[in-house]
Design an enzyme around this catalytic site. Sequence first.
Site, short mmCIF file in Angstrom:
data_model
loop_
_atom_site.label_atom_id
_atom_site.label_comp_id
_atom_site.label_asym_id
_atom_site.label_seq_id
_atom_site.Cartn_x
_atom_site.Cartn_y
_atom_site.Cartn_z
CG ASP A 404 10.53 51.17 -32.93
OD1 ASP A 404 9.69 50.02 -32.62
OD2 ASP A 404 9.47 52.11 -32.56
CD GLU A 440 8.00 47.69 -35.88
OE1 GLU A 440 7.66 46.73 -34.58
OE2 GLU A 440 8.55 48.96 -35.11
#
Length: 765
Positions: A404, A440
């Site tokens: 993330d 990401e």
Amino acid sequence: MAGPGQAAATDPVAAPGPVTVDPEAVAAVRAEVAEAHRTEMAEARRAAGGAPAVWPGAPMPLGARFRVGPDGVAGTNFALWAGGAEAVEVCLFDERGVETRCPLTELTHEIWHGFLPGVRPGQRYGYRVHGRWDPWTGARWNAAKLLLDPYARAVDGDFTLPPEVYGHVRDWPDQHVADTVRDDRDSAPHVPKGVVVHDDDDWVEDRRPKTPWADSVIYELHVRGFTRLHPDIPPELRGTYAGLAHPAAIGHLTRLGVTAVELLPVHQFAHEDHLLRRGLHNYWGYNSIGYFAPHAGYSASGTAGGQVGEFKRMVRALHDAGIEVILDVVYNHTAEAGERGPTLSLRGIDNRGYYRLQHDTRRYADYTGCGNTLHVVQPQVLRLITDSLRYWVTEMGVDGFRFDLAAALARSMHDVDMLSPFLAVIAQDPVLRRVKLIAEPWDVGNGGYQVGAFPPLWTEWNDHYRDAVRDFWRGALPDVRDLGYRLTGSSDLYAWGGRRPYASVNFVTAHDGFTLRDLVSYEHKHNEANGEDNRDGTHDNRSWNCGAEGESDDPDVNALRRRQLRNLLTTLLLSTGVPMLVAGDEMGRTQGGNNNAYCQDNATGWLDWSLLEQPRWRELTALTARVLTLRRTHPVLRRRAFFSGRAQAPDGLRDLAWFTRDGREMAEADWYAPAATLGLYLSGRDIPGRDARGEPVTDDSFLAVLHAGAEPTVFALPGTPWAAAYELVLDTSREDQAEPPGTVLDGGTELAVPARSVLLLRVRE
């Protein structure tokens, strides 16, 4: 004047700003504090009937590790990095919650450690770390707060965030300086505890699937949401790791044909205060506080350590079915938030050692939008992250990670740096460089958008793909240049440094945003249930509601929506790169237009399995499985190298060709002209590379026709040398996909193309 629970020395009026500290005065204060600690601990031992002996133990490994110590005595070694601390106590809790404090007096390379004989698996514990309270210089030690071990393998209890768990006085009248006023109330009764776990599993019988990247199909799911409503899973297992390991859950995955599940965060996480105040909870889990502990809320085996074994059994069951396990991990920030957040773990251990602070060291650098950012450049933080990653691979059996906000991890002192310590350590680590790594590739700071920039070891979520495919099917692309790149592996982003088409993780939807069904049913977000006045969630949805906002009784609108779903799914699964599906998209799952369901731990966020009782949604699931079967059986649809636009053999065709609807190859000008129809020819005779036996890889050739126009059209099928004839194998205009169309057409024939459809044709020799 000090308020209840506060010492007068911490009154903001008495300490208005940064102070200059005399070293001799500091030494005197530390000695005084140490003597006070000794007195306090002696009293605590007397109250508890005496504390266990603390032997020196060892500084490594970090955490609480049960083992056999000196003279064959079993016990637990505790080791905690706390660089600037003045004293550390490990606190043991019995079944009644009675606390026994044990000082760790050994200090090696800033690691406090000790061996406690007789302490066995199942023991609940935490730390109290003593040090200076001076938020103006970033020092936020407060021994009144029980701290979770960053290396705890299991966590027992919930984070409820009453005022006592804040290191400062949360409700101080002057909120501007509230974070500078120390709260001396004990937090132990209000916070979870770590649990000593016995690691006795060597994974000898486990067989990892080791699916090559080019053959991978990722299925993003939420452990709780995927199984919570499944009718064939026993009620006591729904919403748990054991539920995901159940044959009913795994059977759906294998019938679809996915090769990996990407689990939304399963590290122990906490709920944010603003959600708890509204009676909501963090559902997605992007608020980690324990990087070694499986989230206890997903355990059917209790929270006294059983969650660890349950998670391992889940991984084994998925591996036995040929499915890899990828974890969505959140190492960019923690649940302690900004300076007004709770003191749960790292902040109380060494705030300045773990977090990025601004020039004004009272404040946190925030590249994540969540209040804080871990300072990955610091060796102890980098060690925490890499130790955690290796643990999940070697001891928990997982096969990869999706990071993330990975750009935040790639920052050096300030800017994103692809030669940063984090990326360098991953690249040379003998364990981590062999697993699947997905970035990401952005964060919320300046220069944080890094799509296409991560080094060759990494794959990336490709939001260019998402945007281009959404825009094409809603009729918003000005031309087809961008779509051409996205359908064929995004060579404009990834054809450098030895990267391959599978560097692109292609997706149309993800957990964050509309579901696929909502993408064709809503043009505006409807997040009112989140309690934020619909301000949360993105406005840039690139969606089209097919003529009506939300659920509709109009059969024509609903038929068009289902056709658009088939178009989007088929485009995704036929594109070069690694496709990622979101759980439930293959069966028409809806969130009622909520594009930010992070706090919807209810029917909005859970997968509704009753959809499969409806023929229209069963057909969509069948189509998804059928296209995945085509992908799995035809290597031309999952290439390991970028297209060259040239023949690979003297007698071959170009490996890739583009056609307009009149059957001619596209010229340069055609890429810049508005178009709703695109023909894509993939040559199976010209696939670069060889198989495992060194033989050339050959396959059928295919022609895909994508037509986003609102009216039917005709497409002239290319004749020789491309093909003498074509067989129609897929037509998304058809609701029933049980049998392939099977129509055979000669090259040069004008093919009738229904409005808004994808046709896939196999070349017949």
